[in-house]
Scaffold this motif. Sequence first.
Motif, PDB file in Angstrom:
ATOM      1  N   LYS A   4       0.866  -1.278   0.126  1.00  0.00           N
ATOM      2  CA  LYS A   4       0.205  -0.002   0.273  1.00  0.00           C
ATOM      3  C   LYS A   4       0.981   1.430   0.043  1.00  0.00           C
ATOM      4  CE  LYS A   4      -3.813  -2.173   2.661  1.00  0.00           C
ATOM      5  NZ  LYS A   4      -4.672  -2.591   1.249  1.00  0.00           N
ATOM      6  N   ASP A   5       2.062   1.250   0.538  1.00  0.00           N
ATOM      7  CA  ASP A   5       3.000   2.358   0.688  1.00  0.00           C
ATOM      8  C   ASP A   5       3.924   2.122  -0.360  1.00  0.00           C
ATOM      9  OD1 ASP A   5       4.914   4.379   0.930  1.00  0.00           O
ATOM     10  OD2 ASP A   5       5.282   3.565   3.218  1.00  0.00           O
ATOM     11  N   GLU A   6       3.614   2.544  -1.698  1.00  0.00           N
ATOM     12  CA  GLU A   6       4.371   2.268  -2.911  1.00  0.00           C
ATOM     13  C   GLU A   6       5.797   2.799  -2.589  1.00  0.00           C
ATOM     14  OE1 GLU A   6       2.605   3.526  -6.355  1.00  0.00           O
ATOM     15  OE2 GLU A   6       0.749   2.713  -5.905  1.00  0.00           O
ATOM     16  N   GLU A   7       6.200   3.779  -1.803  1.00  0.00           N
ATOM     17  CA  GLU A   7       7.446   4.263  -1.491  1.00  0.00           C
ATOM     18  C   GLU A   7       8.524   3.160  -1.331  1.00  0.00           C
ATOM     19  OE1 GLU A   7       8.641   7.122  -2.706  1.00  0.00           O
ATOM     20  OE2 GLU A   7       6.663   7.621  -3.488  1.00  0.00           O
ATOM     21  N   ARG A   8       7.913   1.981  -0.607  1.00  0.00           N
ATOM     22  CA  ARG A   8       8.702   1.045  -0.114  1.00  0.00           C
ATOM     23  C   ARG A   8       9.120   0.188  -1.136  1.00  0.00           C
ATOM     24  NH1 ARG A   8       6.007  -2.200   2.626  1.00  0.00           N
ATOM     25  NH2 ARG A   8       7.709  -3.160   3.909  1.00  0.00           N
ATOM     26  N   PHE A   9       8.448   0.286  -2.256  1.00  0.00           N
ATOM     27  CA  PHE A   9       8.760  -0.918  -3.225  1.00  0.00           C
ATOM     28  C   PHE A   9       9.793  -0.211  -4.053  1.00  0.00           C
ATOM     29  CE2 PHE A   9       8.226  -3.754  -6.810  1.00  0.00           C
ATOM     30  CZ  PHE A   9       7.728  -5.014  -6.334  1.00  0.00           C
ATOM     31  N   PHE A  10      11.129  -0.962  -3.886  1.00  0.00           N
ATOM     32  CA  PHE A  10      12.358  -0.300  -4.669  1.00  0.00           C
ATOM     33  C   PHE A  10      12.419   1.175  -4.715  1.00  0.00           C
ATOM     34  CE2 PHE A  10      11.564  -4.657  -6.556  1.00  0.00           C
ATOM     35  CZ  PHE A  10      12.966  -5.181  -6.112  1.00  0.00           C
ATOM     36  N   PRO A  11      12.391   1.688  -3.886  1.00  0.00           N
ATOM     37  CA  PRO A  11      12.315   3.435  -3.743  1.00  0.00           C
ATOM     38  C   PRO A  11      13.499   3.780  -4.292  1.00  0.00           C
ATOM     39  CG  PRO A  11      12.977   2.577  -1.319  1.00  0.00           C
ATOM     40  CD  PRO A  11      12.759   1.341  -2.144  1.00  0.00           C
ATOM     41  N   SER A  12      14.655   3.324  -4.347  1.00  0.00           N
ATOM     42  CA  SER A  12      15.957   4.049  -5.025  1.00  0.00           C
ATOM     43  C   SER A  12      16.408   3.249  -6.331  1.00  0.00           C
ATOM     44  CB  SER A  12      16.956   3.882  -3.910  1.00  0.00           C
ATOM     45  OG  SER A  12      16.655   4.563  -2.798  1.00  0.00           O
ATOM     46  N   LEU A  13      15.526   2.368  -6.694  1.00  0.00           N
ATOM     47  CA  LEU A  13      16.044   1.546  -7.991  1.00  0.00           C
ATOM     48  C   LEU A  13      16.170   2.294  -9.004  1.00  0.00           C
ATOM     49  CD1 LEU A  13      16.692  -1.673  -8.664  1.00  0.00           C
ATOM     50  CD2 LEU A  13      14.291  -1.588  -9.664  1.00  0.00           C
ATOM     51  N   GLU A  14      17.543   2.139  -9.509  1.00  0.00           N
ATOM     52  CA  GLU A  14      17.931   3.012 -10.751  1.00  0.00           C
ATOM     53  C   GLU A  14      18.105   2.106 -12.299  1.00  0.00           C
ATOM     54  OE1 GLU A  14      21.581   5.163 -10.109  1.00  0.00           O
ATOM     55  OE2 GLU A  14      20.475   6.509  -8.358  1.00  0.00           O
ATOM     56  N   GLU A  15      18.386   0.776 -11.867  1.00  0.00           N
ATOM     57  CA  GLU A  15      18.756  -0.036 -12.817  1.00  0.00           C
ATOM     58  C   GLU A  15      17.982  -1.387 -12.921  1.00  0.00           C
ATOM     59  OE1 GLU A  15      22.693  -0.429 -15.469  1.00  0.00           O
ATOM     60  OE2 GLU A  15      22.705  -1.724 -13.583  1.00  0.00           O
ATOM     61  N   LEU A  16      17.305  -1.789 -13.701  1.00  0.00           N
ATOM     62  CA  LEU A  16      16.413  -3.131 -13.772  1.00  0.00           C
ATOM     63  C   LEU A  16      16.949  -3.922 -15.073  1.00  0.00           C
ATOM     64  CD1 LEU A  16      14.468  -5.034 -12.617  1.00  0.00           C
ATOM     65  CD2 LEU A  16      12.453  -3.691 -13.863  1.00  0.00           C
ATOM     66  N   LEU A  17      17.509  -5.031 -14.630  1.00  0.00           N
ATOM     67  CA  LEU A  17      18.020  -5.867 -15.978  1.00  0.00           C
ATOM     68  C   LEU A  17      17.304  -7.213 -15.583  1.00  0.00           C
ATOM     69  CD1 LEU A  17      21.780  -4.934 -15.763  1.00  0.00           C
ATOM     70  CD2 LEU A  17      19.923  -3.887 -16.952  1.00  0.00           C
ATOM     71  N   LEU A  18      16.615  -7.773 -16.486  1.00  0.00           N
ATOM     72  CA  LEU A  18      15.608  -9.008 -16.462  1.00  0.00           C
ATOM     73  C   LEU A  18      16.175  -9.770 -17.971  1.00  0.00           C
ATOM     74  CD1 LEU A  18      12.363  -7.874 -15.477  1.00  0.00           C
ATOM     75  CD2 LEU A  18      14.296  -8.653 -13.894  1.00  0.00           C
TER      76      LEU A  18
END
Length: 314
Positions: free
Chosen positions: A36-50
Amino acid sequence: MHTLSALACFPYLRHLSVTSRFTSETFSIVGKDNFKDEERFFPSLEELLLGNVTGVLALANLLSLIPPTALRTISVTYSLSQHPAKELRRLAENIALHPHICVLSLRSREPTVDAVKATDISILQNLKGLRAVYLDDVLSFTTAECGIFGLVQHWPDVRTVHIDCTAWREGGWGECRVFSLGILGDILYKCPRLEQFHAAMRAVDLPARAPSRVRQRYQGPLRLSVDITSSSFDLEPYDVAESLTSIRPGIEIICDGDALFVEEWRNKWIEVNKWAGRINATRAAEREGIESELLEVIGPEAEAQIVADAEDLS
């Protein structure tokens, strides 16, 4: 997924790379109700590699949970399912939620054959801050008609564009047509900072010459990598070189592809590159001569003042 959920709460995690399969089932236990608190979901993520996504809709859901202010790089290698256009549309919509993305890489694990068009990802045109874009087999038909090269023109600050299509190298280019030099001219005008560009292209027309556009030409170098396996050539190499160098003087042309039956086209692109070098050398010599004559007429002090005034204007 439990591991991913735990990592999502790390406040300073900036880089995340997942090489194992990312499936719909993997992500099924996570939804907005869980965070519910979206700021908790990867709040500082800059690079996502899948590296192996089979659940594209699940990935879209994941992107909708990440705060839109941090992400700078998204790189996804994916496989589509029964509804490829719908999946890519949802993915593009949720990528576009992150307006500060600088690097975007979308690579399909197999050629797309189910009529996925550029309109399905057209919302990506809103990412005005893109610097590097890699699209490999993202669309069924990588053509001017379906708008992929029009999409590129919405990224004014882009430096690197790599567009590839398996059909170019498998004899399917009759259906998967490539774009022309005229469209390349539009891209170079609207993306003046472009430094590396890879695609197949037809030398069947020349970029339009508009005086207002010529005045805006960018002097920086451009490495143009041409996939020659589908790059037909109907013009004189000199005309092509003269036209391209009038837009981007620092152009360098590299031929990519080994198909023997297009060796003639390879030789013509190589000749274009040679002519471009000669034309630029001639123009540089003429410019140097004019500057020398100007110096003799106006004197060094006046020339220094002209240079200073030009710098102030810039």
